[in-house]
Motif scaffolding. Structure first.
Motif, PDB file in Angstrom:
ATOM      1  N   PHE A  88      -5.405  -8.184   3.448  1.00  0.00           N
ATOM      2  CA  PHE A  88      -4.214  -7.403   3.074  1.00  0.00           C
ATOM      3  C   PHE A  88      -3.744  -7.646   1.640  1.00  0.00           C
ATOM      4  O   PHE A  88      -2.651  -7.233   1.273  1.00  0.00           O
ATOM      5  CB  PHE A  88      -3.025  -7.652   4.003  1.00  0.00           C
ATOM      6  CG  PHE A  88      -3.252  -7.331   5.451  1.00  0.00           C
ATOM      7  CD1 PHE A  88      -4.141  -6.347   5.835  1.00  0.00           C
ATOM      8  CD2 PHE A  88      -2.536  -7.992   6.439  1.00  0.00           C
ATOM      9  CE1 PHE A  88      -4.320  -6.036   7.179  1.00  0.00           C
ATOM     10  CE2 PHE A  88      -2.714  -7.687   7.787  1.00  0.00           C
ATOM     11  CZ  PHE A  88      -3.598  -6.719   8.162  1.00  0.00           C
ATOM     12  N   GLY A 149       6.305 -11.928   3.785  1.00  0.00           N
ATOM     13  CA  GLY A 149       6.588 -11.662   5.189  1.00  0.00           C
ATOM     14  C   GLY A 149       7.006 -12.908   5.949  1.00  0.00           C
ATOM     15  O   GLY A 149       7.772 -12.826   6.914  1.00  0.00           O
ATOM     16  N   ALA A 150       6.510 -14.062   5.527  1.00  0.00           N
ATOM     17  CA  ALA A 150       6.885 -15.289   6.224  1.00  0.00           C
ATOM     18  C   ALA A 150       8.395 -15.511   6.089  1.00  0.00           C
ATOM     19  O   ALA A 150       9.086 -15.803   7.071  1.00  0.00           O
ATOM     20  CB  ALA A 150       6.100 -16.474   5.660  1.00  0.00           C
ATOM     21  N   SER A 191       3.372 -16.864  11.117  1.00  0.00           N
ATOM     22  CA  SER A 191       4.648 -17.152  10.461  1.00  0.00           C
ATOM     23  C   SER A 191       5.805 -17.147  11.461  1.00  0.00           C
ATOM     24  O   SER A 191       6.842 -17.750  11.204  1.00  0.00           O
ATOM     25  CB  SER A 191       4.901 -16.142   9.339  1.00  0.00           C
ATOM     26  OG  SER A 191       4.831 -14.826   9.835  1.00  0.00           O
ATOM     27  N   THR A 242       4.597  -6.384  16.790  1.00  0.00           N
ATOM     28  CA  THR A 242       3.842  -6.339  15.545  1.00  0.00           C
ATOM     29  C   THR A 242       3.324  -4.915  15.344  1.00  0.00           C
ATOM     30  O   THR A 242       2.748  -4.334  16.265  1.00  0.00           O
ATOM     31  CB  THR A 242       2.657  -7.319  15.580  1.00  0.00           C
ATOM     32  OG1 THR A 242       3.157  -8.626  15.887  1.00  0.00           O
ATOM     33  CG2 THR A 242       1.943  -7.370  14.230  1.00  0.00           C
ATOM     34  N   THR A 246      -2.626  -8.774  12.053  1.00  0.00           N
ATOM     35  CA  THR A 246      -3.388  -9.276  10.926  1.00  0.00           C
ATOM     36  C   THR A 246      -4.891  -9.222  11.208  1.00  0.00           C
ATOM     37  O   THR A 246      -5.680  -8.854  10.344  1.00  0.00           O
ATOM     38  CB  THR A 246      -2.942 -10.718  10.627  1.00  0.00           C
ATOM     39  OG1 THR A 246      -1.521 -10.740  10.661  1.00  0.00           O
ATOM     40  CG2 THR A 246      -3.422 -11.177   9.274  1.00  0.00           C
ATOM     41  N   ASP A 271       7.568  -6.674  13.194  1.00  0.00           N
ATOM     42  CA  ASP A 271       6.831  -7.249  12.065  1.00  0.00           C
ATOM     43  C   ASP A 271       5.827  -6.195  11.605  1.00  0.00           C
ATOM     44  O   ASP A 271       4.732  -6.082  12.145  1.00  0.00           O
ATOM     45  CB  ASP A 271       6.128  -8.539  12.491  1.00  0.00           C
ATOM     46  CG  ASP A 271       5.357  -9.167  11.338  1.00  0.00           C
ATOM     47  OD1 ASP A 271       5.328  -8.574  10.235  1.00  0.00           O
ATOM     48  OD2 ASP A 271       4.760 -10.249  11.543  1.00  0.00           O
ATOM     49  N   TRP A 274       2.278  -5.439   7.147  1.00  0.00           N
ATOM     50  CA  TRP A 274       1.225  -4.613   6.556  1.00  0.00           C
ATOM     51  C   TRP A 274       1.372  -3.152   6.994  1.00  0.00           C
ATOM     52  O   TRP A 274       1.483  -2.246   6.169  1.00  0.00           O
ATOM     53  CB  TRP A 274      -0.152  -5.151   6.961  1.00  0.00           C
ATOM     54  CG  TRP A 274      -1.286  -4.303   6.491  1.00  0.00           C
ATOM     55  CD1 TRP A 274      -1.605  -3.982   5.203  1.00  0.00           C
ATOM     56  CD2 TRP A 274      -2.247  -3.631   7.314  1.00  0.00           C
ATOM     57  NE1 TRP A 274      -2.719  -3.174   5.169  1.00  0.00           N
ATOM     58  CE2 TRP A 274      -3.131  -2.946   6.459  1.00  0.00           C
ATOM     59  CE3 TRP A 274      -2.455  -3.561   8.700  1.00  0.00           C
ATOM     60  CZ2 TRP A 274      -4.205  -2.187   6.928  1.00  0.00           C
ATOM     61  CZ3 TRP A 274      -3.526  -2.812   9.166  1.00  0.00           C
ATOM     62  CH2 TRP A 274      -4.392  -2.139   8.284  1.00  0.00           C
ATOM     63  N   HIS A 302       3.915  -6.362  -1.039  1.00  0.00           N
ATOM     64  CA  HIS A 302       2.727  -6.904  -1.713  1.00  0.00           C
ATOM     65  C   HIS A 302       1.467  -6.822  -0.844  1.00  0.00           C
ATOM     66  O   HIS A 302       0.508  -7.534  -1.071  1.00  0.00           O
ATOM     67  CB  HIS A 302       2.964  -8.331  -2.216  1.00  0.00           C
ATOM     68  CG  HIS A 302       3.190  -9.354  -1.141  1.00  0.00           C
ATOM     69  ND1 HIS A 302       3.744 -10.583  -1.413  1.00  0.00           N
ATOM     70  CD2 HIS A 302       2.942  -9.361   0.179  1.00  0.00           C
ATOM     71  CE1 HIS A 302       3.813 -11.300  -0.305  1.00  0.00           C
ATOM     72  NE2 HIS A 302       3.334 -10.577   0.670  1.00  0.00           N
ATOM     73  N   LYS A 303       1.507  -5.957   0.148  1.00  0.00           N
ATOM     74  CA  LYS A 303       0.285  -5.689   0.904  1.00  0.00           C
ATOM     75  C   LYS A 303      -0.118  -4.239   0.653  1.00  0.00           C
ATOM     76  O   LYS A 303      -0.623  -3.914  -0.397  1.00  0.00           O
ATOM     77  CB  LYS A 303       0.504  -6.017   2.377  1.00  0.00           C
ATOM     78  CG  LYS A 303       0.503  -7.538   2.590  1.00  0.00           C
ATOM     79  CD  LYS A 303       0.627  -7.937   4.013  1.00  0.00           C
ATOM     80  CE  LYS A 303       0.483  -9.449   4.152  1.00  0.00           C
ATOM     81  NZ  LYS A 303       0.990  -9.907   5.449  1.00  0.00           N
TER      82      LYS A 303
HETATM   83  C1  LIG Z   1       0.779 -11.056   6.111  1.00  0.00           C
HETATM   84  C2  LIG Z   1       1.589 -11.006   7.345  1.00  0.00           C
HETATM   85  C3  LIG Z   1       2.713 -11.819   7.509  1.00  0.00           C
HETATM   86  C4  LIG Z   1       3.099 -12.856   6.498  1.00  0.00           C
HETATM   87  O1  LIG Z   1       3.467 -12.257   5.306  1.00  0.00           O
HETATM   88  P1  LIG Z   1       3.292 -12.993   3.899  1.00  0.00           P
HETATM   89  O2  LIG Z   1       3.744 -11.945   2.957  1.00  0.00           O
HETATM   90  O3  LIG Z   1       1.854 -13.347   3.766  1.00  0.00           O
HETATM   91  O4  LIG Z   1       4.180 -14.186   3.909  1.00  0.00           O
HETATM   92  C5  LIG Z   1       3.458 -11.677   8.650  1.00  0.00           C
HETATM   93  N1  LIG Z   1       3.109 -10.796   9.606  1.00  0.00           N
HETATM   94  C6  LIG Z   1       2.029  -9.999   9.496  1.00  0.00           C
HETATM   95  C7  LIG Z   1       1.706  -9.051  10.599  1.00  0.00           C
HETATM   96  C8  LIG Z   1       1.225 -10.089   8.355  1.00  0.00           C
HETATM   97  O5  LIG Z   1       0.146  -9.304   8.250  1.00  0.00           O
END
Ligand SMILES: *Cc1c(COP(=O)(O)O)cnc(C)c1O
Length: 479
Positions: A88, A149-150, A191, A242, A246, A271, A274, A302-303
């Protein structure tokens, strides 16, 4: 004032430095597609290069810049490479790169409105615009920019705790009537576990719930688990759906989970770190149906929206909640914000001194427009579908059903083609050859697969063909 020449440099050196810097950046973005996607350097060689630097003597600024560029060129996985089919991480949009440079120079302080009213208003404007894209009423909704995202997920867990348990803000977890429990699918991002630990709940407060054949959270299994936890005297408070896992790009059934959350009086977080970018594309928007009912949403810029690293949003339809979680008053911070009608960012976020995260998104959106961003997302989605077809023709089988551009696949042309050992060897071979970057994952914790994600708006059909041919090469060598 010897330090001035060292920190501020002389006008002549600055002029040379800026020229060199912009030339380097332009050279990188134009030539990286022809370079190997990654290099493999052992940690010893890496450290021995650095060991020679003891900082007792300064070095010429241009040499220092060259040193950094050489290290970055030679010793990293090139996530901006069109054959990086990875995790991502985007090729940054050029306006985002320019914005980050501008922000470093102006260095606006985004703790208080009074220091950087323009920057704070830009972020508020953007956050509201994104709430609208997800179907919230922008006049009622709220949001805060996060590092990633964290942090956004952590913020959402805090919001859910604060909303559900009135004593949490003052008394912390010790003031809660019972052990709080939050639900995620087994495919959810780590996360959320980290957030549970950081909130003092502990990781056992997180209940991973099983998924169905499409790798989405099974609402019946969740309802059952909820009932049992309530009967055991525990205190469920939050469900996380979600939207775009991921590993496999799976989307949990948000509408069913929203129904369940409403019936059981739980906070629903989505969440969409992405997958949230699907909201910008009309034909993909139905994948996110129900997201407008979420109490909070994580969305990473940033994804899939191609911002340089360090840009995420935590959005919520509860306009008071971020202030409830984060607001403090101090004697030393200015107070104009309340008069201006815009909250001070420090009272709205985990961060205090904070970088102007929003500018890279603002300038990218200002130049590309929603249509430009949608076209990029649409292109990457089409490349994902195309990759599925190319892999299928070459005897690889996709094992994750999703419309989003991440393909998990196994080899049907060899008897060991579903084993993690074999698939890892294939990935290692592709990566070592520098031809592309892919990885392995396991679906449902037990089904190994190769994983390739289209995460770069520059990736085109020749890049897909190069990947398939590198896979074929690996297969031949391993036979
Ligand atoms: C990447 C991701 C995160 C974490 O985000 P970061 O920007 O890497 O901290 C959380 N949840 C999902 C589903 C992700 O793909």
């Amino acid at each position: 004032m010897e330090h001035l020449d060292r920190l501020f440099l002389t006008p002549a050196t600055r002029a040379e430095l800026w020229d060199r810097l912009t030339a380097m950046i332009e050279n990188y973005v134009t030539t990286v597609p022809g370079a190997p996607v990654s290099s493999r350097v052992g940690p010893e060689r890496l450290r021995s290069r650095l060991a020679g630097l003891d900082f007792r003597q300064g070095m010429p600024p241009l040499d220092a810049l060259e040193m950094a560029a050489e290290g970055l060129w030679g010793l990293q996985v090139h996530t901006p490479h069109p054959r990086y089919f990875g995790l991502f991480n985007p090729a940054p949009a050029i306006m985002g790169v320019a914005a980050d440079a501008l922000v470093a120079a102006f260095n606006p302080q985004l703790a208080a409105w009074s220091h950087s009213p323009w920057a704070v208003e830009v972020e508020q404007h953007l956050a509201r615009a994104f709430t609208g894209r997800f179907g919230y009423d922008p006049a009622e909704a709220d949001g805060t920019f996060c590092s990633g995202g964290a942090e956004a997920n952590h913020t959402a867990v805090l919001a859910a705790l604060s909303h559900t348990f009135p004593d949490f803000d003052r008394g912390g977890v010790r003031a809660l009537p019972a052990q709080p429990i939050m639900y995620v699918s087994t495919e959810a991002h780590h996360s959320l576990l980290k957030a549970a630990r950081l909130c003092g709940l502990g990781t056992e407060a997180v209940r991973p719930v099983g998924v169905d054949a499409r790798l989405g959270l099974d609402p019946d299994a969740l309802a059952d688990r909820l009932r049992r936890d309530r009967e055991a005297g525990l205190a469920p408070f939050m469900i996380t759906a979600t939207a775009g896992t991921t590993s496999a790009g799976a989307v949990d059934p948000i509408t069913s989970l929203a129904d369940l959350a409403r019936r059981r009086n739980l906070w629903l977080h989505v969440d969409a770190a992405w997958g949230g970018a699907a909201a910008l594309v009309p034909e993909l928007r139905p994948l996110l149906e129900g997201i407008e009912r979420a109490d909070s949403i994580t969305f990473d810029l940033h994804k899939w929206l191609s911002a340089p690293m360090g840009a995420s949003l935590c959005l919520t339809r509860h306009p008071e909640i971020l202030g409830k979680v984060f607001r403090f008053t101090t004697d030393y911070m200015p107070r104009e914000a309340s008069a201006a009608g815009t909250p001070d960012p420090y009272g709205h976020s985990m961060q205090w001194s904070r970088r102007f995260i929003g500018l890279k998104v603002f300038l990218t959106l200002a130049v590309a427009g929603w249509d430009g961003l949608a076209a990029a997302v649409r292109h990457m989605t089409a490349m994902g579908a195309r990759l599925r077809r190319e892999l299928d023709k070459a005897g690889w089988e996709a094992v994750n059903p999703t419309r989003l551009p991440v393909v998990c696949f196994v080899d049907t042309r060899t008897s060991t083609g579903r084993s993690l050992e074999y698939l890892q060897a294939v990935a290692d071979h592709v990566v070592a050859a520098g031809a592309a970057w892919i990885s392995t994952t396991r679906l449902r914790g037990d089904t190994p697969a190769l994983r390739a994600c289209i995460t770069n708006y520059r990736t085109g059909i020749p890049d897909l063909e190069a990947l398939v041919s590198a896979l074929e090469d690996a297969r031949r060598r391993l036979a």
